[in-house]
Structures are given as C-alpha cells and as structure tokens.
Design a protein around this motif. Structure first.
Motif, short mmCIF file in Angstrom:
data_model
loop_
_atom_site.label_atom_id
_atom_site.label_comp_id
_atom_site.label_asym_id
_atom_site.label_seq_id
_atom_site.Cartn_x
_atom_site.Cartn_y
_atom_site.Cartn_z
N ARG A 105 0.83 -1.21 0.00
CA ARG A 105 0.00 0.00 0.00
C ARG A 105 0.86 1.26 0.00
NH1 ARG A 105 -5.51 -0.52 3.46
NH2 ARG A 105 -6.21 -2.55 2.67
N GLN A 106 1.97 1.23 0.71
CA GLN A 106 2.84 2.40 0.76
C GLN A 106 3.42 2.71 -0.61
OE1 GLN A 106 2.92 4.27 3.42
NE2 GLN A 106 1.57 2.79 4.40
N ARG A 107 3.69 1.68 -1.39
CA ARG A 107 4.21 1.91 -2.74
C ARG A 107 3.13 2.51 -3.64
NH1 ARG A 107 8.02 -2.63 -5.18
NH2 ARG A 107 9.09 -1.93 -3.31
N VAL A 108 1.91 2.05 -3.46
CA VAL A 108 0.80 2.62 -4.23
C VAL A 108 0.64 4.10 -3.90
CG1 VAL A 108 -1.72 2.60 -4.52
CG2 VAL A 108 -0.44 0.44 -4.48
N LEU A 109 0.66 4.43 -2.62
CA LEU A 109 0.50 5.82 -2.21
C LEU A 109 1.68 6.66 -2.68
CD1 LEU A 109 -1.38 7.71 -0.64
CD2 LEU A 109 0.00 7.25 1.40
N LEU A 110 2.89 6.09 -2.65
CA LEU A 110 4.07 6.81 -3.11
C LEU A 110 3.97 7.13 -4.59
CD1 LEU A 110 6.92 7.93 -2.67
CD2 LEU A 110 7.80 5.62 -3.09
N CYS A 111 3.51 6.17 -5.38
CA CYS A 111 3.36 6.41 -6.82
C CYS A 111 2.32 7.48 -7.09
CB CYS A 111 2.97 5.10 -7.52
SG CYS A 111 4.32 3.91 -7.66
N ALA A 257 -1.14 10.53 6.48
CA ALA A 257 -1.80 9.91 5.33
C ALA A 257 -1.26 8.50 5.09
CB ALA A 257 -1.61 10.77 4.09
N ALA A 258 0.07 8.33 5.22
CA ALA A 258 0.68 7.02 5.00
C ALA A 258 0.21 6.00 6.04
CB ALA A 258 2.20 7.15 5.02
N VAL A 259 0.16 6.42 7.29
CA VAL A 259 -0.29 5.51 8.35
C VAL A 259 -1.76 5.15 8.17
CG1 VAL A 259 -0.69 5.33 10.84
CG2 VAL A 259 1.43 6.34 9.99
N ARG A 260 -2.56 6.15 7.84
CA ARG A 260 -4.01 5.89 7.65
C ARG A 260 -4.27 5.02 6.44
NH1 ARG A 260 -8.10 4.20 7.71
NH2 ARG A 260 -10.17 5.12 7.95
N PHE A 261 -3.52 5.22 5.37
CA PHE A 261 -3.72 4.42 4.16
C PHE A 261 -3.31 2.96 4.39
CE2 PHE A 261 -2.61 3.08 -0.23
CZ PHE A 261 -3.85 3.34 -0.83
#
Length: 268
Positions: A105-111, A257-261
């Motif tokens: 998920r973190q990679r998705v949010l980073l992209c 945002a990263a923690v919540r995602f």
C-alpha cells in the motif's frame, strides 16, 4: 514499481479533468492580459493604477499574474490534484482491485504522490510560461520594476526562484489534500473542498490583527515572502522560515496519510 507508476501516469494525465486544469492555466493569464490591455480602466483609481503597473512591462505582468495565481488559482489546482488522488479511485471502485495486486500500500501511495507532484509542477509551469509569453507579446520586454528595477536576465532568474519557492510552500497544501483524500472513503469533492476551506481559514487568521502570536506558526504565514525576490537586495529570512514551516506541516500530514492508508478499510 515502474509499471505501477506508468499506470498512475496514464490514469491521471489521460483524464479530461486534468486537461481542463491545463486549459485553465493557459486561459487565465491570457484573459488577465487581455483585460489589462483592452480594458478602459475608467473606474476606481486603484484599478487604473493596477492596470498601469501590470502593463508597464511583460515582466511586471508576469509578476502580477504570479501573485494572482498564488491567491486564487494554485491552491485550488493543488487541492484538486491531490484531493482526488485516492478518493476518486475509491469512488470508481478500482482502488480495491489495485491493492489486491502484489504490491504494498505504501508503494501505491508513493506512486500516486509522485505523479501528483509532477502534475502540480506541470500546471504551475504552464501558468508561468503562459504569463511570460502573454506579457512579452502584449506589454513588451521592459525591465521588472516592482521593488526596484531588475533587467531581464536577473528578473527571469528571480521569477524562476519565486516559482520554486511557491511550489515548495504549496507542499503542505498538497499533503493536506492527500491526507483528506485518504481519510475520505469515496467522496472526492470532500477533500478538495475541505483543503480549500482550511487554507481560506488560515488566510483569514493570518489577516486578523488580533491573532499575531498564533499566526506566526501557520504555514501560510510566509506564503507571499517570494515577493522579496523581486527587490534588488533579497531578504532571505522570511523565505527560509516559509520553507521550514511548509515542509514541517507537509511531512506531518504526509506521515498521517501514509499511516491511515496502511490500515484503510477499502471494502466499504
């Protein structure tokens, strides 16, 4: 990672909404330039003085256009690009399918964040480039004269640094919109409107003389400090504080945002 990144690029850049943003970033400076060039300006003294000042040279017009962009355009564009980044895909129902792929998920949010940052930078660059072109065509190639006369090479360098500063100080707006987009399940209008509202409230607090002690820690406090770059001798102090405050709030909102995602329930 690259496949995911390219997929996100196609998803955002092929949308009509983003094309509409770019069209707006072109049309706004053109409309402003024509208004100043063709308007009669027979009304208030302030309006006539503003038109005379903005029309004194192409660089003066560019600086005025940049100021108007900061106050009216850029915040809305950044809120739209980042506010829709997660919530829009959730409303389409494709976010769950995307997160089912073997990618974190973190990679998705980073992209999504990287693509949105590039889109924001492109939009601001289009606005500034159009302002420079319109100013040169309609008002000529005179020097920049706002807080002291600056020749073309120096003025272009200072305006370029101003754009960099404005982009950096918009980082907290972008992170705020991203955070609200993650929090919001499937309503993309909520994070966009919420971001614009919060920025407006911050601006109101800063403008109120009764909140002097409190306003100094708000990220908008030094948003207009880029205008110091348009003077012959630059005072860097306020811009340094503006960058530090913006990056602090941006990193805080982005971390949330990263923690919540990471723990977001995408099945609802």
């Amino acid at each position: 990672m690259m496949t995911l990144l390219m997929s996100e690029v196609r998803r955002l850049y092929c949308r009509r909404a983003f094309a509409g943003v770019l069209v707006a970033m072109v049309v706004t400076p053109i409309a402003l330039g024509l208004l100043i060039r063709l308007g009669t300006h027979s009304g208030m003294l302030e309006a006539r003085q503003f038109a005379a000042f903005a029309g004194a040279s192409g660089l003066n017009f560019t600086a005025v256009g940049l100021l108007i962009g900061c106050q009216l355009v850029f915040v809305a564009v950044v809120a739209f690009i980042f506010g829709e980044s997660v919530a829009r895909e959730a409303s389409w129902g494709s976010l769950g399918a995307l997160l089912c792929e073997p990618v974190s998920r973190q990679r998705v949010l980073l992209c999504k964040t990287m693509v949105a940052v590039a889109a924001m930078s492109i939009a601001v660059a289009v606005y500034v480039a159009t302002s420079i072109l319109v100013g040169a065509i309609l008002f000529g190639g005179g020097p920049l004269d706002i807080r002291g006369e600056l020749p073309w090479p120096t003025a272009l360098l200072r305006l370029s640094l101003s754009v960099v500063y404005i982009t950096v100080t918009l980082s907290w707006v972008a992170a705020l919109a991203l955070m609200l987009s993650v929090i919001t399940h499937d309503n993309p209008l909520a994070p966009v409107g919420g971001t614009v509202l919060i920025v407006a409230v911050c601006r109101l607090i800063i403008d109120l003389p009764t909140t002097i002690a409190f306003r100094d820690v708000l990220p908008l406090r030094y948003y207009d400090a880029w205008m110091d770059l348009l003077a012959p001798f630059v005072n860097w102090e306020q811009m340094v504080w503006g960058v530090l405050l913006s990056l602090f709030f941006a990193s805080t909102f982005a971390a949330f945002a990263a923690v919540r995602f990471q723990t977001k329930d995408i099945t609802r």
